[in-house]
Design an enzyme around this catalytic site. Structure first.
Site, PDB file in Angstrom:
ATOM      1  N   ASP A 145       8.029  17.654  35.447  1.00  0.00           N
ATOM      2  CA  ASP A 145       7.515  16.855  36.577  1.00  0.00           C
ATOM      3  C   ASP A 145       7.395  17.702  37.843  1.00  0.00           C
ATOM      4  O   ASP A 145       7.813  17.298  38.930  1.00  0.00           O
ATOM      5  CB  ASP A 145       8.413  15.643  36.847  1.00  0.00           C
TER       6      ASP A 145
ATOM      7  N   HIS B  42       3.496  15.031  30.067  1.00  0.00           N
ATOM      8  CA  HIS B  42       3.804  14.393  28.782  1.00  0.00           C
ATOM      9  C   HIS B  42       2.861  14.855  27.672  1.00  0.00           C
ATOM     10  O   HIS B  42       3.321  15.176  26.570  1.00  0.00           O
ATOM     11  CB  HIS B  42       3.757  12.875  28.924  1.00  0.00           C
TER      12      HIS B  42
ATOM     13  N   ASP C 145       3.460  11.776  39.946  1.00  0.00           N
ATOM     14  CA  ASP C 145       4.749  11.434  39.340  1.00  0.00           C
ATOM     15  C   ASP C 145       5.466  12.763  39.136  1.00  0.00           C
ATOM     16  O   ASP C 145       5.405  13.352  38.054  1.00  0.00           O
ATOM     17  CB  ASP C 145       4.556  10.708  38.022  1.00  0.00           C
TER      18      ASP C 145
ATOM     19  N   MET D 156       0.323   0.211  42.399  1.00  0.00           N
ATOM     20  CA  MET D 156       0.910   0.114  41.066  1.00  0.00           C
ATOM     21  C   MET D 156       2.389  -0.193  41.185  1.00  0.00           C
ATOM     22  O   MET D 156       3.078   0.287  42.090  1.00  0.00           O
ATOM     23  CB  MET D 156       0.686   1.431  40.320  1.00  0.00           C
TER      24      MET D 156
ATOM     25  N   GLU E 215      -0.033  11.131  31.645  1.00  0.00           N
ATOM     26  CA  GLU E 215       0.690  12.058  32.534  1.00  0.00           C
ATOM     27  C   GLU E 215       0.515  13.494  32.053  1.00  0.00           C
ATOM     28  O   GLU E 215       0.677  13.779  30.863  1.00  0.00           O
ATOM     29  CB  GLU E 215       2.172  11.727  32.622  1.00  0.00           C
TER      30      GLU E 215
ATOM     31  N   ASP F  23      -0.841   9.985  36.116  1.00  0.00           N
ATOM     32  CA  ASP F  23       0.363  10.619  36.675  1.00  0.00           C
ATOM     33  C   ASP F  23       0.126  12.120  36.768  1.00  0.00           C
ATOM     34  O   ASP F  23       0.077  12.814  35.747  1.00  0.00           O
ATOM     35  CB  ASP F  23       1.571  10.340  35.769  1.00  0.00           C
TER      36      ASP F  23
END
Ligand code: DIG
Ligand code: MN
Ligand code: MN
Length: 389
Positions: free
Chosen positions: A259, A222, A289, A90, A219, A247
């Site tokens: 994160d 998120h 991530d 990616m 993610e 993610d």
């Protein structure tokens, strides 16, 4: 350390260069470590058993690099990829760090900045293809607003669509083998970010000129920032055939985008996420991530990276145990009664079925009495995930 949880290439673990390259800067403090260079990241992650790395254009090539400098940097990077066998599944564009994007990229009110953002994305796509990427992520970190008086939210969605339609056509025109993955986030760094959740992105994809080229990159942190259940969002992405990338990280509820190392918070949610991915045969990259705690030294970076992969593998083994546990599976079957005739009646419509159903005599009081032994199943799950079982 148990070889049982030793990552292998076929686990498809990948890391963004920006994760192990993170230097610990935050809004209230300066850098605390050097972070790994792209070359060091590839070599050390390969040693740990990772499958590949991902990158923003400027993680590798500085935004002000000349064409010659770019080519030299890319050539050196490709050499270390070849030396280690590491892949680049990616790539993505940094459309959020440089001040030019402070009020958006594709959704900027300034048409010159919107045009520059599309140009930068085309060049980022070229770089990704050159490194072998077949997935391209779009995270619109600056596509949002603080002053809604200045920005029309309908125009914002329209501008996002125009940019993505243009870039889909670019990929088709170039003959690239590449698909796009949209990553949602509700806020930070903007006060509000447009298309804030995976569900919103699914609705947006349906409005694009080439929806077959566009999927999702959900993610963990998120969706949880939006107060949502992450693995339920991923389930909808799987159902739509759009879970092409993911993610992985961790997050405490009600915080900024932390994160954190995968599964370091919210073990139960992480277990059900891994169960969903493994039970449904997800075959995309398991991409982290995330970044080490700001308290970590440069050595701690590799503890972080090893921990992400090891935690996934530990939970994957827990999933295998869960699916093989007779008592748990018996409790699950009890919680999921079947009735093939009734299920056939409502799974698709025809008039005879409708008339049969309307003529049936249901007693809601009797239906309401049916036992739901969820306490026992949830306790068994807790005991398995915590190792007490
Ligand atoms: C942040 O969650 C975003 C950016 O780091 C990048 O565009 C994307 C890649 O996974 N995630
Ligand atoms: Mn994040
Ligand atoms: Mn992300």
């Amino acid at each position: 350390m148990s070889v049982m949880y030793q990552p292998k290439k076929e686990d498809k673990f990948t890391f963004g260069l920006w994760t192990v390259g993170n230097r610990g800067r935050d809004p209230f403090g300066d850098e605390v470590r050097a972070g790994a260079t792209p070359i060091e990241a590839v070599r050390r992650l390969a040693e740990l058993g990772a499958y590949g790395v991902n990158l923003h254009d400027n993680d590798l090539v500085p935004i002000n690099a000349t064409a010659g400098e770019r080519d030299r940097i890319v050539a050196e990077f490709k050499t270390v990829l070849d030396d280690t066998g590491m892949k680049v599944p990616m790539a993505t564009t940094n459309l959020f760090y440089h001040p030019v994007f402070r009020d958006g990229a594709f959704t900027s009110n300034d048409p010159a900045i919107r045009a520059y953002a599309v140009q930068k994305a085309m060049r980022g796509i070229d770089l990704g293809v050159e490194l072998g990427a077949e997935l391209y992520v779009f995270w619109g970190g600056r596509e949002g607003a603080e002053v809604d008086a200045a920005k029309d939210p309908v125009s914002a969605v329209k501008r996002m669509r125009e940019a993505l339609n243009f870039l889909c056509e670019y990929v088709m025109d170039q003959g690239y083998k590449m698909r796009f993955c949209l990553e949602a986030k509700p806020n930070e760094p903007r006060g509000d970010i447009y298309l804030p959740t995976t569900g919103a992105m699914l609705g947006f994809i349906a409005t694009l000129a080439h929806p077959e080229m566009v999927g999702l990159n959900p993610e963990v942190a998120h969706e949880q920032m939006a107060g949502l259940c992450f693995h339920h969002a991923v389930a909808q992405a799987i159902d739509a055939g759009k879970l092409w990338h993911i993610d992985l990280n961790a997050q405490k509820p009600g915080r900024f985008d932390q994160d954190l190392r995968f599964a370091s918070e919210g073990y139960k949610g992480a277990f059900f996420l891994v169960k969903l991915l493994e039970d449904n045969g997800y075959d995309g990259p398991r991409h982290f991530d995330a970044h080490p705690y700001r308290t970590e030294s440069d050595q701690g970076i590799w503890d972080f990276a090893a921990g992400c992969m090891r935690s996934y593998l530990i939970l994957k083994e827990k999933v295998r145990q869960f699916n093989a546990d007779p008592e748990i599976q018996e409790a699950y079957r009890e919680a999921n009664p079947t009735d093939p005739d009734l299920e056939a009646l409502i799974e698709s419509y025809d008039r005879p079925k409708a008339e049969t159903l309307k003529a049936m005599d249901w007693d809601p009081e009797e239906l309401a009495q049916r036992r739901l032994a969820y306490e026992r199943l949830d306790q068994l799950t807790f005991e398995l995930v915590t190792g007490a079982r």
